[in-house]
Design an enzyme around this catalytic site. Structure first.
Site, PDB file in Angstrom:
ATOM      1  N   SER A 141       8.467  -5.086  40.522  1.00 11.46           N
ATOM      2  CA  SER A 141       7.701  -3.931  41.018  1.00 11.46           C
ATOM      3  C   SER A 141       8.518  -2.687  40.671  1.00 11.46           C
ATOM      4  O   SER A 141       9.726  -2.790  40.427  1.00 11.46           O
ATOM      5  CB  SER A 141       7.544  -4.030  42.538  1.00 11.46           C
ATOM      6  OG  SER A 141       7.089  -2.817  43.098  1.00 11.46           O
ATOM      7  N   TYR A 154      11.032  -5.244  51.020  1.00 10.61           N
ATOM      8  CA  TYR A 154      10.341  -5.451  49.742  1.00 10.61           C
ATOM      9  C   TYR A 154      11.192  -4.915  48.578  1.00 10.61           C
ATOM     10  O   TYR A 154      11.282  -5.555  47.523  1.00 10.61           O
ATOM     11  CB  TYR A 154       8.989  -4.741  49.809  1.00 10.61           C
ATOM     12  CG  TYR A 154       8.048  -4.985  48.645  1.00 10.61           C
ATOM     13  CD1 TYR A 154       7.353  -6.178  48.508  1.00 10.61           C
ATOM     14  CD2 TYR A 154       7.821  -3.984  47.693  1.00 10.61           C
ATOM     15  CE1 TYR A 154       6.470  -6.379  47.461  1.00 10.61           C
ATOM     16  CE2 TYR A 154       6.936  -4.171  46.640  1.00 10.61           C
ATOM     17  CZ  TYR A 154       6.262  -5.370  46.525  1.00 10.61           C
ATOM     18  OH  TYR A 154       5.389  -5.571  45.477  1.00 10.61           O
TER      19      TYR A 154
HETATM   20  P1  NAD Z   1      -2.565 -10.005  45.794  1.00  9.19           P
HETATM   21  O1  NAD Z   1      -2.356 -10.063  47.269  1.00  9.19           O
HETATM   22  O2  NAD Z   1      -3.940  -9.854  45.248  1.00  9.19           O
HETATM   23  O3  NAD Z   1      -1.910 -11.279  45.099  1.00  9.19           O
HETATM   24  C1  NAD Z   1      -0.835 -11.993  45.644  1.00  9.19           C
HETATM   25  C2  NAD Z   1      -1.046 -13.453  45.321  1.00  9.19           C
HETATM   26  O4  NAD Z   1       0.086 -14.203  45.784  1.00  9.19           O
HETATM   27  C3  NAD Z   1      -2.286 -14.030  46.026  1.00  9.19           C
HETATM   28  O5  NAD Z   1      -2.975 -14.893  45.146  1.00  9.19           O
HETATM   29  C4  NAD Z   1      -1.680 -14.768  47.192  1.00  9.19           C
HETATM   30  O6  NAD Z   1      -2.501 -15.806  47.708  1.00  9.19           O
HETATM   31  C5  NAD Z   1      -0.400 -15.302  46.546  1.00  9.19           C
HETATM   32  N1  NAD Z   1       0.603 -15.730  47.516  1.00  9.19           N
HETATM   33  C6  NAD Z   1       1.080 -15.035  48.585  1.00  9.19           C
HETATM   34  N2  NAD Z   1       1.971 -15.769  49.253  1.00  9.19           N
HETATM   35  C7  NAD Z   1       2.062 -16.965  48.592  1.00  9.19           C
HETATM   36  C8  NAD Z   1       2.822 -18.142  48.805  1.00  9.19           C
HETATM   37  N3  NAD Z   1       3.672 -18.246  49.838  1.00  9.19           N
HETATM   38  N4  NAD Z   1       2.673 -19.155  47.921  1.00  9.19           N
HETATM   39  C9  NAD Z   1       1.803 -19.055  46.889  1.00  9.19           C
HETATM   40  N5  NAD Z   1       1.057 -17.968  46.639  1.00  9.19           N
HETATM   41  C10 NAD Z   1       1.194 -16.930  47.486  1.00  9.19           C
HETATM   42  O7  NAD Z   1      -1.667  -8.801  45.311  1.00  9.19           O
HETATM   43  P2  NAD Z   1      -1.193  -8.332  43.850  1.00  9.19           P
HETATM   44  O8  NAD Z   1      -1.034  -6.876  43.952  1.00  9.19           O
HETATM   45  O9  NAD Z   1      -1.999  -8.914  42.768  1.00  9.19           O
HETATM   46  O10 NAD Z   1       0.284  -8.964  43.836  1.00  9.19           O
HETATM   47  C11 NAD Z   1       0.765  -9.793  42.792  1.00  9.19           C
HETATM   48  C12 NAD Z   1       2.232  -9.491  42.588  1.00  9.19           C
HETATM   49  O11 NAD Z   1       2.357  -8.153  42.134  1.00  9.19           O
HETATM   50  C13 NAD Z   1       3.093  -9.582  43.849  1.00  9.19           C
HETATM   51  O12 NAD Z   1       4.332 -10.186  43.520  1.00  9.19           O
HETATM   52  C14 NAD Z   1       3.301  -8.139  44.221  1.00  9.19           C
HETATM   53  O13 NAD Z   1       4.489  -7.956  44.974  1.00  9.19           O
HETATM   54  C15 NAD Z   1       3.368  -7.502  42.864  1.00  9.19           C
HETATM   55  N6  NAD Z   1       3.135  -6.058  42.792  1.00  9.19           N
HETATM   56  C16 NAD Z   1       1.956  -5.526  43.221  1.00  9.19           C
HETATM   57  C17 NAD Z   1       1.773  -4.146  43.123  1.00  9.19           C
HETATM   58  C18 NAD Z   1       0.505  -3.478  43.590  1.00  9.19           C
HETATM   59  O14 NAD Z   1       0.492  -2.230  43.704  1.00  9.19           O
HETATM   60  N7  NAD Z   1      -0.574  -4.215  43.886  1.00  9.19           N
HETATM   61  C19 NAD Z   1       2.775  -3.355  42.573  1.00  9.19           C
HETATM   62  C20 NAD Z   1       3.949  -3.942  42.138  1.00  9.19           C
HETATM   63  C21 NAD Z   1       4.110  -5.300  42.237  1.00  9.19           C
END
Ligand code: NAD
Length: 249
Positions: A141, A154
């Protein structure tokens, strides 16, 4: 069809960035194994299968090393190989200043966001070492590169993902295993909905952002596919910051 005949393992593909990546890999010919705790990952599998590609959901909590080892074993059992992995599952705890962070929140984000990547890389690399190598992309991130207020757990977790990525990249480069990470800025997914639904947050964030908006998940996954592809054969240990210029200030 850059991934024709290849198998990609993705954690966290029920929604958001992981689902978009799963669909994009499948559209370029990959068979996709998904590890997730959320049953909505079955919808991602349905979308892929209806599009004519192969996919399987293997219910997995990435914070549990045994489950992650079983995920990798099942992926190889089903599809016969593992070429690429996108270790993407993650959670975002509620905002709090460091002195108010609940210990349980800190431990949970470390277990899922860091432990999940650690367990996944261990199991994937053990397989790849015996099968000619592979490519791994971890989801960090911008919080793995800079700090934002109220997000200490985080920020610590995502900095750890950056560290694990670099450490693995230098250890396995000569084994034909490349390890890189993406560091997205704000992406419109279920994780960030509570922020993006808040008009005051939107206004302040968009005013400060050079590009003036959040990304859609589809704008992030092109880099994931590139990093997994042969076109990135000399790219290793890199953190691709995908933030519309946020950290260029
Ligand atoms: P999201 O909530 O749509 O996706 C997260 C996914 O991880 C979901 O499918 C969820 O079910 C799964 N998950 C959560 N806990 C889990 C576990 N214990 N075991 C297996 N699966 C699990 O959100 P997103 O934004 O698509 O996030 C995906 C990644 O991107 C994450 O690592 C998040 O930290 C990172 N991220 C997101 C952003 C943003 O702004 N959305 C920015 C930077 C990084």
């Amino acid at each position: 069809m850059r991934f024709s005949g290849k198998t990609v393992l993705i954690t966290g593909a029920a929604t958001g960035i992981g689902r978009a990546a799963a669909l994009a890999f499948a559209a370029e010919g990959a068979a996709v194994a998904i590890g997730d705790v959320d049953p909505r990952a079955a919808e991602t599998v349905d979308l892929i299968v209806r599009g004519g590609a192969r996919a399987q959901l293997i219910p997995t909590d990435v914070s549990d090393g045994d489950q992650v080892r079983a995920l990798v074993a099942q992926c190889v059992e089903t599809f016969g190989r593992l070429d690429c992995a996108f270790n993407n599952a993650g959670i975002l705890p509620d905002t709090a200043r460091l002195h108010e962070v609940e210990r349980s929140d800190f431990e949970r984000v470390m277990a899922i966001d860091v432990g999940g990547v650690f367990h996944a890389m261990q199991a994937e690399i053990r397989h790849m070492l015996g099968h000619g190598g592979g490519a791994i992309v971890n989801t960090a991130s911008v919080a793995g590169v800079i700090a934002d207020p109220g997000m200490s757990a985080y920020v610590a977790a995502k900095h750890a993902v950056v560290g694990l990525t670099k450490a693995a990249a230098i250890e396995y480069a000569r084994d034909n295993i490349r390890v890189n990470a993406i560091a997205p800025g704000l992406v419109a997914t279920p994780m960030t909905r509570r922020w993006l639904d808040d008009p005051a947050f939107r206004e302040a964030f968009f005013a400060a952002s050079p590009i003036g908006r959040a990304a859609e998940p589809e704008e992030i996954v092109g880099t994931v596919l590139h990093l997994c592809s042969d076109a990135a054969s000399f790219t290793n240990g890199q953190i691709a910051v995908l933030d519309g210029g946020q950290t260029a200030h």
